[in-house]
Structure formats: C-alpha cells, structure tokens
Scaffold this motif. Structure first.
Motif, PDB file in Angstrom:
ATOM      1  N   TRP A  97      38.960  40.246  43.043  1.00  0.00           N
ATOM      2  CA  TRP A  97      39.836  40.505  41.896  1.00  0.00           C
ATOM      3  C   TRP A  97      40.334  39.148  41.397  1.00  0.00           C
ATOM      4  N   SER A  98      39.878  38.728  40.238  1.00  0.00           N
ATOM      5  CA  SER A  98      40.094  37.344  39.806  1.00  0.00           C
ATOM      6  C   SER A  98      41.562  37.050  39.556  1.00  0.00           C
ATOM      7  N   ARG A  99      42.318  38.008  39.050  1.00  0.00           N
ATOM      8  CA  ARG A  99      43.728  37.720  38.814  1.00  0.00           C
ATOM      9  C   ARG A  99      44.480  37.567  40.135  1.00  0.00           C
ATOM     10  N   GLY A 100      44.121  38.360  41.136  1.00  0.00           N
ATOM     11  CA  GLY A 100      44.743  38.201  42.444  1.00  0.00           C
ATOM     12  C   GLY A 100      44.461  36.832  43.034  1.00  0.00           C
ATOM     13  N   GLU A 101      43.235  36.349  42.865  1.00  0.00           N
ATOM     14  CA  GLU A 101      42.895  35.021  43.367  1.00  0.00           C
ATOM     15  C   GLU A 101      43.690  33.945  42.635  1.00  0.00           C
ATOM     16  N   ALA A 102      43.864  34.128  41.334  1.00  0.00           N
ATOM     17  CA  ALA A 102      44.639  33.163  40.553  1.00  0.00           C
ATOM     18  C   ALA A 102      46.109  33.174  40.975  1.00  0.00           C
ATOM     19  N   TRP A 103      46.655  34.369  41.202  1.00  0.00           N
ATOM     20  CA  TRP A 103      48.050  34.452  41.658  1.00  0.00           C
ATOM     21  C   TRP A 103      48.236  33.702  42.979  1.00  0.00           C
ATOM     22  N   LEU A 104      47.317  33.885  43.903  1.00  0.00           N
ATOM     23  CA  LEU A 104      47.446  33.244  45.209  1.00  0.00           C
ATOM     24  C   LEU A 104      47.341  31.728  45.084  1.00  0.00           C
ATOM     25  N   LEU A 105      46.422  31.248  44.255  1.00  0.00           N
ATOM     26  CA  LEU A 105      46.287  29.808  44.042  1.00  0.00           C
ATOM     27  C   LEU A 105      47.560  29.241  43.431  1.00  0.00           C
TER      28      LEU A 105
ATOM     29  N   ALA B 208      34.603  40.160  40.799  1.00  0.00           N
ATOM     30  CA  ALA B 208      33.394  39.416  41.130  1.00  0.00           C
ATOM     31  C   ALA B 208      32.229  40.342  41.411  1.00  0.00           C
ATOM     32  N   SER B 209      32.525  41.554  41.873  1.00  0.00           N
ATOM     33  CA  SER B 209      31.459  42.512  42.171  1.00  0.00           C
ATOM     34  C   SER B 209      30.827  43.080  40.917  1.00  0.00           C
ATOM     35  N   ARG B 210      31.454  42.836  39.763  1.00  0.00           N
ATOM     36  CA  ARG B 210      30.917  43.323  38.490  1.00  0.00           C
ATOM     37  C   ARG B 210      30.823  42.158  37.512  1.00  0.00           C
ATOM     38  N   PRO B 211      29.873  41.250  37.761  1.00  0.00           N
ATOM     39  CA  PRO B 211      29.811  40.038  36.937  1.00  0.00           C
ATOM     40  C   PRO B 211      29.503  40.295  35.473  1.00  0.00           C
ATOM     41  N   ARG B 212      28.948  41.464  35.165  1.00  0.00           N
ATOM     42  CA  ARG B 212      28.681  41.804  33.765  1.00  0.00           C
ATOM     43  C   ARG B 212      29.759  42.712  33.176  1.00  0.00           C
ATOM     44  N   GLY B 213      30.813  42.945  33.954  1.00  0.00           N
ATOM     45  CA  GLY B 213      31.921  43.745  33.468  1.00  0.00           C
ATOM     46  C   GLY B 213      32.880  42.914  32.627  1.00  0.00           C
TER      47      GLY B 213
END
Length: 402
Positions: free
Chosen positions: A249-257, A301-306
C-alpha cells in the motif's frame, strides 16, 4: 473496519460525508501538462501559486465544512462536518495560504478552522497526530493553535499503552481499537515529542514498535514490502497481521517513511536507538522503491496497472526532503528525487487554466481502490503535501519544522 467516520486506507467511509460545497461545474479541462503553467525557471513557485489559488476557491465553496476529496471532472468537493482524520490538512493549507499572503483575513480563516478541530483533542484515535501536528505546525504566532496542539499532545501521551508499546489506533473512527497501522505514526512522532519531558521517549517507543511490526523486529527486517496493519490479540499478548491494507500500500509506505524522517530530525527522539532509525530509513527507501521506482506509484504494488496515488507521491516527496537534511547514508539522493516527484506532480497531474474545473487541482489521488472510492480524485491531504513540498522548494517554509 466498520462503517463510520474512519481514517487511513483499506476500507473507509464517512457517515457525515456530503457532496455539497461545490466550487465549480461544467465540462472538464485538460489536466496539467509539462508546459501547463508550471514549467520554466520558477516552476515550483508557479505550481504553489496555482494550489494556493485552488485553496481560495475551495474555502469560498465549502464554508465551515472540511473538504475531503473532489470530483476530477468538475472539482466539486465531498466534505465532512467535523473534519475527521483529514481536518488538519485543510487547516494546514489555510495556514500556508496565510503565511504566503500575509493577509489578516486569511490568517483569521486559518484560526477559525483550527479552532473547529478542538473536539478531536479528546478523541480516542492515533490520527490525532495527523490532525493536530499538520493542522498547527504552520501556525506561527498563534497562541490558540499552540495551546490546542499542546492539549492534544498531552492527551496522546496519556493514551500511550506500555503493555502494547503504542498509542492505540483507537475507537473513534470505528473498527478494532488495538491496532498498529502505518498511518498511526506520522504527525504523532513530532506531536508527542513536544509533550513535555516524557514525550520524546514515548514518541520513540511508539515509532519503534510500529517499525518492529511493519519491517520486522530487531531492525533486521523481513523480506518484501512493509506490512502496514497489525492487531493486538489480548488472549495471546501478541500481534497478528491484518490483511487490509495489504503490503505494498503505497500511501502506508509513504506515511512510515515520513515518520522515520521526522524522528531522525528530532534530537530527543533520534537519541533512542539512532542506528535503528538510520537502518529503517534505508530499508524503507530500498524496499519500497522510493528512490528508484515510479515517481507516482500505484496505489497497491500488487496491482501495478491499477490506479496510481499522487497523494502517496506527495507524502514521499516531503519525507525525502526531510531525509535530505538528515545524516542517513542515502540523504544525498533524497532531495533530487523529491524535486523530480514534485515536478512530475506539478507538470502532469495538476490541472491548468481552462473551462469546466478549477486550476490547481492535484488529480489522480486514490482514496480507497478496493471500494472504488475516489480513485482518481483530488484529495485534501494530497494538496497539502504537494503544497508543503513546493513551499519548501520555494523557500516559504523550513521543512524540518513542519
């Protein structure tokens, strides 16, 4: 998660949502392009001006309500009455506008909005970090905002649970209370750090427990993407992973960073396991592709075309700007990457002048792809972090203090 006024990602709704507060209508204009009014020498200043103009239009349209997300076709906002977990971002945008214009009326509007956040200070939710840090950090010389931030910080400090090692996710937004989520850490680290002598230690403990869970205990890390959501099992006294939101989940990764970057810049927090913080920053940068992957990542990330998520990109850019001021090994690569992300957002995803919808909308934000909720929309937190990153490049704010 159950229905109601909920936060984060992975199954969220708002029972006080409404489609009112529209700001324009008509046929859609073209999205911003590489020469859409923000290219050239002062591209950051031009883009910031467009976003601030959009803030003015939004403020006139939503009144005393809080914008949440806007339709990409006509710019009409879906709003909330109480602000929910996103209310601080709207207050932050108003404070940024006031700083930029210096206008007394703009400052008064920011103060009134911040005052309306007050009921959340006693709410049982870790998202008070998002609400009260970003809703007040730009409020220089504002005693009421400072007092509200201090009140919320004390309340969060009191909510810390030594047995689980976290300020619990809480019950205010629905769902299980004893959760640890990646979006429960940003904002709460600097908020707690200012909560008196015990604050920095609790901020560090809260962050490190989330790092243990999301990245792997002991700082060695587990392979693959960070796992962003966990639930405490009182029967066993341990934590178990939740399926939603999923790893990647890209937003979750950004929040953690972002939370790690804030910790590294606060001496009182950074002195607690500094090597671990530095290692965690490297792990997140490498494992999430923050320095090498798409400038605007897919929502999952599991849906790169999403759907992509421009709000995740904007949060990442701010985190990278902060990390560039740290002493981490990859700090030198962070500022150029942050600028590249912000350029892409301003040049490709920011609406330009034209009929049908306002200029200055950051499109292609993804709120909740699983529910099909606002998957290519303007999101108020996306606007905030884009504006904050641009304001840093433009010299309007010191990114290390917000």
């Amino acid at each position: 998660m159950s229905s109601g006024d909920r936060a984060g990602g992975g199954g969220m709704s708002f029972d006080d949502r409404t489609g009112d507060g529209g700001v324009s209508s008509g046929e859609p204009a073209a999205a911003g392009t590489g020469d859409g009014g923000v290219a050239g020498g002062d591209w950051a200043g031009r883009a910031l001006a467009a976003v601030m103009d959009r803030v003015a239009v939004t403020a006139a349209g939503v009144g005393d309500r809080f914008p949440l997300y806007a339709d990409p076709l006509d710019g009409r906002w879906t709003t909330t009455g109480r602000g929910s977990w996103t209310g601080g971002f709207w207050a932050g945008l108003l404070w940024l506008r006031a700083r930029r214009t210096g206008g007394a009326a703009d400052r008064a509007a920011a103060e009134r909005c911040t005052d309306r956040l007050a009921p959340w200070a006693a709410a049982d939710t870790a998202t008070r970090g998002l609400i009260f840090w970003y809703g007040t950090a730009l409020a220089l010389g504002a005693p009421r905002a400072a007092a509200l931030r201090a009140e919320a910080a004390r309340a969060c400090l009191a909510a810390y649970d030594p047995a689980t090692g976290v300020v619990p996710w809480g019950a205010a937004l629905g769902g299980p209370r004893l959760l640890a989520r990646a979006d429960a850490v940003p904002g709460l680290v600097p908020l707690l750090a200012g909560a008196g002598p015990a604050g920095p230690g609790v901020a560090a403990a809260h962050l490190h427990r989330h790092l243990d869970l999301c990245l792997g205990a002991g700082g060695t890390g587990r392979p693959g993407r960070p796992r962003p959501a966990w639930q405490f099992d009182a029967a066993t006294g341990g934590w178990r992973p939740r399926e939603d939101p999923e790893p990647g989940w890209s937003r979750g990764e950004a929040w953690l960073l972002l939370a790690v970057a804030d910790a590294l810049l606060h001496p009182g927090v950074a002195r607690h396991r500094p090597e671990r913080l530095t290692r965690a920053a490297g792990q997140l940068l490498v494992r999430t592709g923050s320095l090498t992957g798409p400038l605007v990542p897919p929502d999952r990330a599991s849906r790169p075309r999403g759907p992509v998520d421009t709000s995740a990109a904007a949060i990442t850019a701010v985190a990278l700007l902060k990390l560039s001021r740290s002493r981490t090994p990859l700090a030198g690569a962070c500022a150029p990457r942050a600028e590249a992300i912000l350029r892409r957002l301003a040049g490709t995803h920011l609406t330009g002048p034209g009929p049908g919808r306002p200029a200055g909308m950051l499109l292609d934000g993804c709120y909740d792809a699983a529910k099909g909720l606002a998957v290519r929309h303007e999101l108020v937190w996306g606007d905030f972090f884009l504006a904050l990153g641009l304001a840093s490049l433009d010299g309007l704010v010191d990114i290390t203090r917000v």
